[in-house]
Scaffold this motif. Structure first.
Motif, PDB file in Angstrom:
ATOM      1  N   LEU A 282       0.818  -1.207   0.000  1.00  0.00           N
ATOM      2  CA  LEU A 282       0.000   0.000   0.000  1.00  0.00           C
ATOM      3  C   LEU A 282       0.851   1.256   0.000  1.00  0.00           C
ATOM      4  O   LEU A 282       1.825   1.375   0.756  1.00  0.00           O
ATOM      5  N   ALA A 283       0.465   2.218  -0.822  1.00  0.00           N
ATOM      6  CA  ALA A 283       1.086   3.536  -0.807  1.00  0.00           C
ATOM      7  C   ALA A 283       0.626   4.275   0.455  1.00  0.00           C
ATOM      8  O   ALA A 283      -0.334   3.865   1.117  1.00  0.00           O
ATOM      9  N   PRO A 284       1.287   5.356   0.830  1.00  0.00           N
ATOM     10  CA  PRO A 284       0.817   6.162   1.969  1.00  0.00           C
ATOM     11  C   PRO A 284      -0.654   6.540   1.781  1.00  0.00           C
ATOM     12  O   PRO A 284      -1.067   6.934   0.690  1.00  0.00           O
ATOM     13  N   SER A 285      -1.429   6.378   2.849  1.00  0.00           N
ATOM     14  CA  SER A 285      -2.880   6.614   2.833  1.00  0.00           C
ATOM     15  C   SER A 285      -3.617   5.610   1.949  1.00  0.00           C
ATOM     16  O   SER A 285      -4.756   5.855   1.529  1.00  0.00           O
ATOM     17  N   GLY A 286      -2.977   4.468   1.651  1.00  0.00           N
ATOM     18  CA  GLY A 286      -3.622   3.447   0.842  1.00  0.00           C
ATOM     19  C   GLY A 286      -4.732   2.736   1.592  1.00  0.00           C
ATOM     20  O   GLY A 286      -4.839   2.809   2.824  1.00  0.00           O
TER      21      GLY A 286
ATOM     22  N   ARG B 167       0.608  -2.251  12.661  1.00  0.00           N
ATOM     23  CA  ARG B 167       1.124  -2.009  11.312  1.00  0.00           C
ATOM     24  C   ARG B 167       0.204  -1.064  10.550  1.00  0.00           C
ATOM     25  O   ARG B 167       0.665  -0.210   9.776  1.00  0.00           O
ATOM     26  N   VAL B 168      -1.097  -1.216  10.748  1.00  0.00           N
ATOM     27  CA  VAL B 168      -2.055  -0.309  10.118  1.00  0.00           C
ATOM     28  C   VAL B 168      -1.818   1.119  10.601  1.00  0.00           C
ATOM     29  O   VAL B 168      -1.790   2.078   9.822  1.00  0.00           O
ATOM     30  N   TRP B 169      -1.589   1.243  11.905  1.00  0.00           N
ATOM     31  CA  TRP B 169      -1.380   2.564  12.512  1.00  0.00           C
ATOM     32  C   TRP B 169      -0.107   3.235  11.993  1.00  0.00           C
ATOM     33  O   TRP B 169      -0.148   4.365  11.481  1.00  0.00           O
TER      34      TRP B 169
ATOM     35  N   THR C  15      -5.596   2.250   5.621  1.00  0.00           N
ATOM     36  CA  THR C  15      -6.945   1.884   6.052  1.00  0.00           C
ATOM     37  C   THR C  15      -7.251   0.459   5.618  1.00  0.00           C
ATOM     38  O   THR C  15      -6.951   0.072   4.485  1.00  0.00           O
ATOM     39  N   VAL C  16      -7.841  -0.325   6.509  1.00  0.00           N
ATOM     40  CA  VAL C  16      -8.314  -1.671   6.189  1.00  0.00           C
ATOM     41  C   VAL C  16      -9.824  -1.689   6.380  1.00  0.00           C
ATOM     42  O   VAL C  16     -10.319  -1.375   7.467  1.00  0.00           O
TER      43      VAL C  16
END
Length: 326
Positions: free
Chosen positions: A230-234, A254-256, A261-262
């Protein structure tokens, strides 16, 4: 009418051909003479009893099947905008009733295919999933023009509808991933991917490419690896679990720290709560399929071969979609 019953939870042998009374439409409903019924992985899960403890989901005996194509048989009280004999396709909603020669459906989940040159087998294979892909990409993933998309399980039912819809929405790059054994089939296909790579070779196969949106119907270890793609803010959008790995978990830290966003998209939950989005999504889906942006190989089997269809779904010997013809 002829129908397929799930007589009890279990392996494909629990699917039996039965005779049932023809259903009649109630207020706001219509009945459809079914010509084609799509077979999906969710049908397999329902038959297996995977969600048997979830309130509101089907329990035996029931007729499986989310999506059908056919012609309008009869209109219930208050139904407008449809005529008897009109060619239609239903969109994913109730989760049952499709494997039959007659289906009753709420008007809200039926879309006319009149005016579009779409074979009904292809219509049922692609239009509902393309409509769901449109809702998922716009309502949940918030895909913006110029963004990039990675689609795992690129030839699967839902996944195969994503690239065409993403193109409609202005995606700059759409890449698919499949198992090594599917690469040749993918290369010969007509789906509008820029390229399709071996999922086992990720992330190396992407040469450092990152994506704004990753669509994951596969789950398992591939889902975990997707965070690194994922790119930044992906946004990572979870739309299924074809791997069958129900123990996989995503590390929230890792999401944080990655600022990504998931999200999840389940048609059975999302669509009833966003009915205002359904009609525009269906129109976009019809344009995508009729315009050649959403095409898959369709294997049509007789309704009585539902057992064979489910066996093939379970052993993954499907390169496109299987459709049953009553």
């Amino acid at each position: 009418m002829k129908a397929i019953h799930v007589t009890r939870f279990g392996d494909p042998s629990v699917l039996e051909v039965v005779d049932l009374p023809d259903p009649r439409p109630g207020p706001g409903q219509l009945t459809i003479d079914v010509t084609h019924a799509a077979v999906g992985l969710i049908d397999v899960y329902f038959r297996q009893g995977l969600f048997k403890d979830h309130e509101g989901l089907p329990r035996p005996p029931f007729v499986p099947g989310l999506e059908v194509a056919g012609t309008v048989r009869a209109l219930g009280e208050g139904v407008t905008g449809f005529a008897v004999g009109e060619r239609v396709v239903t969109l994913s909603a109730t989760g049952t009733g499709g494997y039959a020669s007659v289906l009753v459906s709420d008007q809200a989940y039926v879309v006319s295919t009149e005016g579009y040159d779409i074979d009904p087998a292809l219509a049922v294979a692609m239009v509902p999933n393309a409509a769901m892909a449109h809702m998922a990409l716009t309502g949940v993933a918030r895909l913006a023009p110029g963004e990039s998309v990675l689609v795992h399980g690129a030839l699967g039912g839902f996944a195969s509808a994503v690239p065409g819809v993403a193109r409609q929405l202005g995606a700059s790059r759409v890449v698919g991933s499949v198992r090594a054994g599917k690469l040749a089939v993918a290369a010969a296909g007509r789906l509008p991917y820029d390229t399709i790579v071996d999922s086992a070779e990720l992330p190396e196969a992407l040469d450092g490419q990152l994506f704004d949106v990753v669509i994951d119907p596969v789950g398992g270890a591939l889902r975990t690896r997707s965070l690194d793609l994922l790119a930044p803010s992906g946004r990572l959008l979870l739309v299924g679990n074809a791997s069958g790995d129900w123990e996989n978990a995503i590390d929230s830290n890792r999401v944080w720290v990655s600022s990504v966003t998931v999200s999840g998209f389940s048609a059975g939950v999302y669509v009833p709560n966003h009915l205002d989005e359904l009609r525009p999504a269906a129109e976009a889906a019809l344009r995508a399929v009729s315009g050649g942006l959403a095409h898959t190989e369709v294997d049509v089997l007789p309704l009585a071969d539902a057992v064979t269809a489910h066996e093939r779904m379970e052993n993954r010997s499907v390169d496109g979609r299987i459709v049953l013809a009553p």
